[in-house]
Design a protein around this motif. Structure first.
Motif, PDB file in Angstrom:
ATOM      1  N   VAL D 118       0.837  -1.212   0.000  1.00 22.84           N
ATOM      2  CA  VAL D 118       0.000   0.000   0.000  1.00 22.84           C
ATOM      3  C   VAL D 118       0.867   1.256   0.000  1.00 22.84           C
ATOM      4  N   ARG D 119       1.845   1.281   0.911  1.00 28.26           N
ATOM      5  CA  ARG D 119       2.690   2.477   0.990  1.00 28.26           C
ATOM      6  C   ARG D 119       3.524   2.670  -0.275  1.00 28.26           C
ATOM      7  N   ILE D 120       4.024   1.578  -0.819  1.00 31.25           N
ATOM      8  CA  ILE D 120       4.885   1.686  -1.995  1.00 31.25           C
ATOM      9  C   ILE D 120       4.074   2.124  -3.218  1.00 31.25           C
ATOM     10  N   LYS D 121       2.886   1.533  -3.370  1.00 33.63           N
ATOM     11  CA  LYS D 121       2.040   1.965  -4.496  1.00 33.63           C
ATOM     12  C   LYS D 121       1.672   3.440  -4.364  1.00 33.63           C
ATOM     13  N   LYS D 122       1.485   3.875  -3.138  1.00 35.42           N
ATOM     14  CA  LYS D 122       1.183   5.288  -2.905  1.00 35.42           C
ATOM     15  C   LYS D 122       2.318   6.181  -3.420  1.00 35.42           C
ATOM     16  N   LEU D 123       3.568   5.749  -3.170  1.00 32.55           N
ATOM     17  CA  LEU D 123       4.721   6.512  -3.668  1.00 32.55           C
ATOM     18  C   LEU D 123       4.703   6.605  -5.197  1.00 32.55           C
ATOM     19  N   PHE D 124       4.392   5.481  -5.842  1.00 38.25           N
ATOM     20  CA  PHE D 124       4.331   5.486  -7.308  1.00 38.25           C
ATOM     21  C   PHE D 124       3.194   6.391  -7.794  1.00 38.25           C
ATOM     22  N   GLN D 125       2.039   6.325  -7.071  1.00 40.19           N
ATOM     23  CA  GLN D 125       0.900   7.151  -7.483  1.00 40.19           C
ATOM     24  C   GLN D 125       1.230   8.643  -7.435  1.00 40.19           C
ATOM     25  N   LEU D 126       1.971   9.011  -6.411  1.00 42.37           N
ATOM     26  CA  LEU D 126       2.348  10.421  -6.291  1.00 42.37           C
ATOM     27  C   LEU D 126       3.149  10.876  -7.507  1.00 42.37           C
ATOM     28  N   GLN D 127       4.121  10.077  -7.889  1.00 41.66           N
ATOM     29  CA  GLN D 127       4.905  10.447  -9.078  1.00 41.66           C
ATOM     30  C   GLN D 127       4.033  10.442 -10.323  1.00 41.66           C
ATOM     31  N   LEU D 128       3.159   9.443 -10.420  1.00 40.61           N
ATOM     32  CA  LEU D 128       2.293   9.326 -11.599  1.00 40.61           C
ATOM     33  C   LEU D 128       1.385  10.554 -11.747  1.00 40.61           C
ATOM     34  N   GLU D 129       0.910  11.074 -10.600  1.00 38.60           N
ATOM     35  CA  GLU D 129       0.065  12.264 -10.687  1.00 38.60           C
ATOM     36  C   GLU D 129       0.804  13.418 -11.365  1.00 38.60           C
ATOM     37  N   THR D 130       2.046  13.612 -10.998  1.00 36.34           N
ATOM     38  CA  THR D 130       2.832  14.660 -11.664  1.00 36.34           C
ATOM     39  C   THR D 130       2.967  14.366 -13.152  1.00 36.34           C
ATOM     40  N   PHE D 131       3.300  13.127 -13.467  1.00 36.75           N
ATOM     41  CA  PHE D 131       3.480  12.752 -14.873  1.00 36.75           C
ATOM     42  C   PHE D 131       2.184  13.011 -15.666  1.00 36.75           C
ATOM     43  N   ALA D 132       1.045  12.699 -15.053  1.00 36.77           N
ATOM     44  CA  ALA D 132      -0.248  12.887 -15.734  1.00 36.77           C
ATOM     45  C   ALA D 132      -0.513  14.381 -15.931  1.00 36.77           C
ATOM     46  N   ARG D 133      -0.290  15.129 -14.885  1.00 34.16           N
ATOM     47  CA  ARG D 133      -0.502  16.567 -14.944  1.00 34.16           C
ATOM     48  C   ARG D 133       0.369  17.192 -16.037  1.00 34.16           C
ATOM     49  N   LYS D 134       1.582  16.697 -16.167  1.00 30.98           N
ATOM     50  CA  LYS D 134       2.511  17.245 -17.155  1.00 30.98           C
ATOM     51  C   LYS D 134       2.344  16.564 -18.515  1.00 30.98           C
ATOM     52  N   ASN D 135       1.416  15.630 -18.561  1.00 33.90           N
ATOM     53  CA  ASN D 135       1.050  14.997 -19.832  1.00 33.90           C
ATOM     54  C   ASN D 135       2.228  14.334 -20.566  1.00 33.90           C
ATOM     55  N   VAL D 136       2.939  13.473 -19.841  1.00 32.63           N
ATOM     56  CA  VAL D 136       3.997  12.700 -20.513  1.00 32.63           C
ATOM     57  C   VAL D 136       3.348  11.786 -21.546  1.00 32.63           C
ATOM     58  N   ASP D 137       4.162  11.285 -22.477  1.00 31.55           N
ATOM     59  CA  ASP D 137       3.604  10.480 -23.569  1.00 31.55           C
ATOM     60  C   ASP D 137       3.448   9.008 -23.214  1.00 31.55           C
ATOM     61  N   PHE D 138       4.359   8.531 -22.389  1.00 28.52           N
ATOM     62  CA  PHE D 138       4.198   7.162 -21.883  1.00 28.52           C
ATOM     63  C   PHE D 138       4.999   7.030 -20.599  1.00 28.52           C
ATOM     64  N   LEU D 139       4.912   5.830 -20.035  1.00 26.87           N
ATOM     65  CA  LEU D 139       5.549   5.630 -18.734  1.00 26.87           C
ATOM     66  C   LEU D 139       6.544   4.481 -18.826  1.00 26.87           C
ATOM     67  N   TRP D 152       4.105  -4.216  -9.019  1.00 24.91           N
ATOM     68  CA  TRP D 152       3.321  -3.158  -8.349  1.00 24.91           C
ATOM     69  C   TRP D 152       3.389  -1.850  -9.142  1.00 24.91           C
ATOM     70  N   ALA D 153       4.624  -1.547  -9.610  1.00 26.47           N
ATOM     71  CA  ALA D 153       4.797  -0.303 -10.361  1.00 26.47           C
ATOM     72  C   ALA D 153       3.948  -0.314 -11.628  1.00 26.47           C
ATOM     73  N   VAL D 154       3.997  -1.430 -12.365  1.00 22.84           N
ATOM     74  CA  VAL D 154       3.222  -1.505 -13.605  1.00 22.84           C
ATOM     75  C   VAL D 154       1.726  -1.392 -13.294  1.00 22.84           C
ATOM     76  N   GLU D 155       1.290  -2.041 -12.229  1.00 21.16           N
ATOM     77  CA  GLU D 155      -0.133  -1.985 -11.872  1.00 21.16           C
ATOM     78  C   GLU D 155      -0.578  -0.544 -11.605  1.00 21.16           C
ATOM     79  N   VAL D 156       0.304   0.226 -10.998  1.00 19.42           N
ATOM     80  CA  VAL D 156      -0.046   1.636 -10.758  1.00 19.42           C
ATOM     81  C   VAL D 156      -0.028   2.427 -12.066  1.00 19.42           C
ATOM     82  N   LEU D 157       1.040   2.239 -12.844  1.00 17.37           N
ATOM     83  CA  LEU D 157       1.230   3.071 -14.030  1.00 17.37           C
ATOM     84  C   LEU D 157       0.142   2.861 -15.078  1.00 17.37           C
TER      85      LEU D 157
END
Lengths: 335, 335, 335, 335
Positions: D118-139, D152-157
């Motif tokens: 749970v905690r680790i996925k949360k860390l990935f989600q935080l980064q992903l939110e920035t990536f989404a906001r900045k509209n990256v092309d892929f992950l 876990w990382a792929v499941e979040v991304l």
């Protein structure tokens, strides 16, 4: 010899094998590279006798008859004289110590062309008859590239009623033709071998009497393939005596008790086996009077930095240089 | 031997020297590393005789008496028996071919402690008396770290009326104590030597009869210093037979006509000299029947890629690998 | 910059030079291998500025103008724009620290074809005029294969009234055309140089201000020849940061005080100079905040065996492996 | 960028990845060895921007955000500013060409101590939110030592709805904790990755979109273990541009179409990928104007033997020497 091979091994004794007749005598000018046959036993018996003596002095408990490739298909009319003379030479020297004579056979030339079990077994039988007549102490089947032919050899040799030791080598084709080393060991034991090469036993889970007879060369670039593919073959980079001490310890620790050498193994390599195992065996071989453990004679050298060398720590921590900065450390095997 | 050393050299003939008794017999278990004395001539005469035979078969025109370090200060009461036996062994084998016997002397132990000309010359005279009594064909002064002592040796040896060959070696102190190699050569010639080591002659401009006796090792890391400083000494990396062919050609081309070996030179190195010079000399040595030029026997090997090897081009273009990727190619000399 | 080059050196200060613009920017995609010209100062000024910044952060006290090969015969119509832009870039970054700007000239292409003193001096004068107009702090004559041309350069540069530093390099012809390094140094000093490359001073006995600017490569196989002959040139084996610390200490100890780099010298090499001399200078460069002495940041690594590495003893005793067991350690130079 | 990652790969296009920000910027003085965090994106944005530019010029089709280790557990309060700035820098440069921005995440520090999904996925989600906001092309999920955490990382991304590329690396423990590479690839694909590292796919039999991102070092001594164990880590022996051309061809031939670099991969390595694939792609990258294929600029060099070098055959047959005869070719890995 009071005790036979199995008595010695059963009682926990170490049996020190002997080294390489073929390549050592090639370097001394008596064996033809390429042909690799032992005509020296009739042409230059003193040279062969001398080498047997050196192995004996170096600590060998076994005098293997110099009958490599001495089957009838290779030697033609000479074959009987060669096998007979080889037995006599081995016995003559063995009796000067407490060594055993091992009648040795290896792969035939025939097998490459005709995988004819009857004819090949007949070749082995002919050699075995000489060995029996000359009353060798045990038999050794060594240097087979094909597990099938090794099994045939063991099947013939066990008929003698004498102990049979057997090793295979991984052939230049890189495998044993569909047989893994472990399967091969099982086959050899089922065929009648009492002592089997440890390489054959990896993964087999068997652990009766283990032997190992290493090359006297550095061959990390061979991989699973035979050393024939190394560009320098048949004149390659010789192991140091300290390398062999390490090899000896690494074989002894997990339980190998018959430790000797194959191609390229010189008498100072055999002496290194005997010196490494002196604590366990309780004695040094005669040739150590000229060497001592770890080159102890060097403490009489005139230069102080050389007097500082004869210590286990010095030689174990030395990284031998090649002296060849324009050459690589590994080669790209041929073929 | 019909013709003596100078007759041969004067007529333009090549004289192939012999190799290393000391290090070769150490590896065979008969010489003690560190002490480096030739007691083997009385303890194991067959082994010494065998090695002489191998050099003869390999093409040596000279049998050097195995009298290295056999002066009275090193051998004590054994000295006379050793010098006598060494002469007998050398002569016995020399007479089986057309070889010359060379009585050999080297530096004394005494010199390091007392630079006493009278006592040291006396030691040389004692050896010379044996050589004279045994009627050696010529004399050789070899392995001196100090030019002064080499000159004393030559002064003694020339009294015999026989030809004197002389070489020095650059000592572990890295110089010859204020004497350059060229100066040394002039000194040795003035002292009475007829054949002088080519290294001694660099820069001297003299060019009578030149000889060279190389180490059988790869030693680029020595620089000007002796090979004693190499960490692997006295068990180092051996030159290949092909290295020696190259060395032979490089010596022959500028005019050296006495070509042999010093420490570490094995009989297959001598054979390589004889094979390289076969076109000039018109014949191959006996031991080449087991070798041929460039390992010609390999063309009978079962593997096609090995049958492709016995060619000058193959061996000259091969870069021998050390098989030791964890080791450096050059070492840092000691001291 | 408060103090000029000579004030700094006279007061005993160390001057840390800068590294290689040419080869570093080639690896970054801005300089054309073979042509080796600095058109990047006009084409990609940000990239050049960035590299100046890196050297400054790494501890350089000198910003050499990126004007290698920027004489009129090489750059044609671009030459003036290039020299001007290079001065501006160097000054812009130098003023962010306490660094000096050095106007740099090197050998011309003309010399190889026409050894015409008048025309060549004219080329140098043209560059010097730009340097004077842009008010560089001192001048440096670097990378000459011929002592004569280096002397001409110094003669021109000293007219500026600014300090002149001068180095030569031993050319690919292996000599300096009849001039020894010591003679060359004397010539350069007589011609007006105040700071001279230490290599030029071997045997000259002079010892005013010494500088050294090493290659950033391992080149023992070059001998006296230039590194152009190495088969890998111009993409060769880079020195480690620890190699450069050793080089720095070896230059500093006998009195060299201007220590920088020539071809292949990267900014982490410059940082290594500054870190090695931090005890003497009393401070670390800015870029050491990301490095510390001996890689101190590694003590925060997650693996314990890597946390054990940031110690002088570790890096000084590490023997870096090439990772290429099929390759030699030394090459055979071309030509 | 007109076409996204999957459109490009689906149409058979090659996607050239980018190289190593971390180790390249460490060598430029902006990243701290040991900590390995990307604070340079806020501290020295010009330096990061410059490196992005170099990769773009070298032929990269992807600008990976320099967000290695930029999860909240590593960067604390800086984490959001770092992720945001990294996206902006990558986008700024990507838009100067036709490159895609990839938001990158790697393993957390947390996992080593608490395998708390749970905690680790949360860390990935935080980064992903920035990536989404900045509209990256892929992950891209890269540099995981443990297959579980990579899943876990792929499941979040994949929740982002954007394509996900995923690679794992074999960890310094020498395995992936009970998961074989093939199993790992299947897990990553099942978890939602569209592009998977080819190493993960060995034996899996899957073959959708394959990618490979190699180290820029020679590491045969690593075996299956990570390169952290090499004594020289983190400052090791860099691959040549020619090595990378070979690697590119070996990846392309069996079907890999996303080819880039991991640690130690410099921009001239990326350029080498682009140059090797120029025939297939139909164009050279901008930075090849300073290089050409096989160093073509060298044909303008003044020395004839260097003009002879810019040929595929020359560089492919060159065996680069280490210049270090006292060093081994392979090291003994730590731990």
């Amino acid at each position: 010899a009071c005790n036979g091979l199995l008595e010695r091994l059963d009682s926990g004794e170490v049996v020190v094998g002997d080294g390489s007749y073929l390549l050592t005598l090639e370097k001394r000018g008596y064996v033809k590279a390429g042909l690799w046959a032992p005509e020296a036993v009739v042409e230059h018996p003193n040279a062969v006798c001398q080498l047997h003596m050196e192995f004996l002095r170096a600590g060998s408990d076994v005098m293997q008859t110099f009958t490599f490739s001495a089957s009838e298909d290779n030697m033609e009319s000479q074959w009987e004289a060669v096998n007979t003379a080889a037995c006599d030479l081995a016995r003559e020297v063995a009796d000067k110590g407490d060594a055993l004579v091992a009648g040795g056979i290896c792969q035939t030339s025939l097998y490459a062309h005709h995988k004819d079990e009857v004819r090949i077994k007949k070749l082995f039988q002919l050699q075995l008859e000489t060995f029996a007549r000359k009353n060798v102490d045990f038999l050794i089947a060594e240097y087979f590239e094909h597990a099938v032919e090794a099994v045939w050899a063991v099947e013939v040799l066990k008929e003698s009623g004498k102990p049979v030791a057997a090793t295979v080598c991984i052939g230049p084709e890189g495998d044993m033709h569909g047989v893994t080393p472990g399967e091969c060991a099982v086959k050899l034991m089922k065929a009648g071998a009492s002592v089997v090469d440890v390489n054959s036993l990896q993964a087999a889970g068997l652990k009766e009497h283990l032997m190992v007879q290493s090359l006297g060369f550095h061959m990390p670039d061979c991989g699973n393939r035979g050393f024939l593919d190394i560009p320098e073959y048949p004149f390659p980079r010789v192991a140091t005596r300290w390398d062999i001490q390490k090899y000896t310890r690494e074989a002894y620790s997990p339980g190998v008790r018959y430790i000797g050498g194959c191609c390229g193994f010189e008498l100072y390599h055999i002496r290194a086996i005997a010196e490494e195992l002196a604590p366990e065996r309780g004695f040094l071989p005669p040739a150590s009077e000229k060497h001592g453990s770890w080159g102890s004679g060097l403490n009489m050298h005139t230069k102080p930095w050389i007097r500082a060398r004869p210590r286990r720590e010095y030689w174990e921590n030395m990284w031998p240089a090649s002296g060849r900065p324009l050459c690589p450390s590994l080669s790209k095997p041929d073929a």
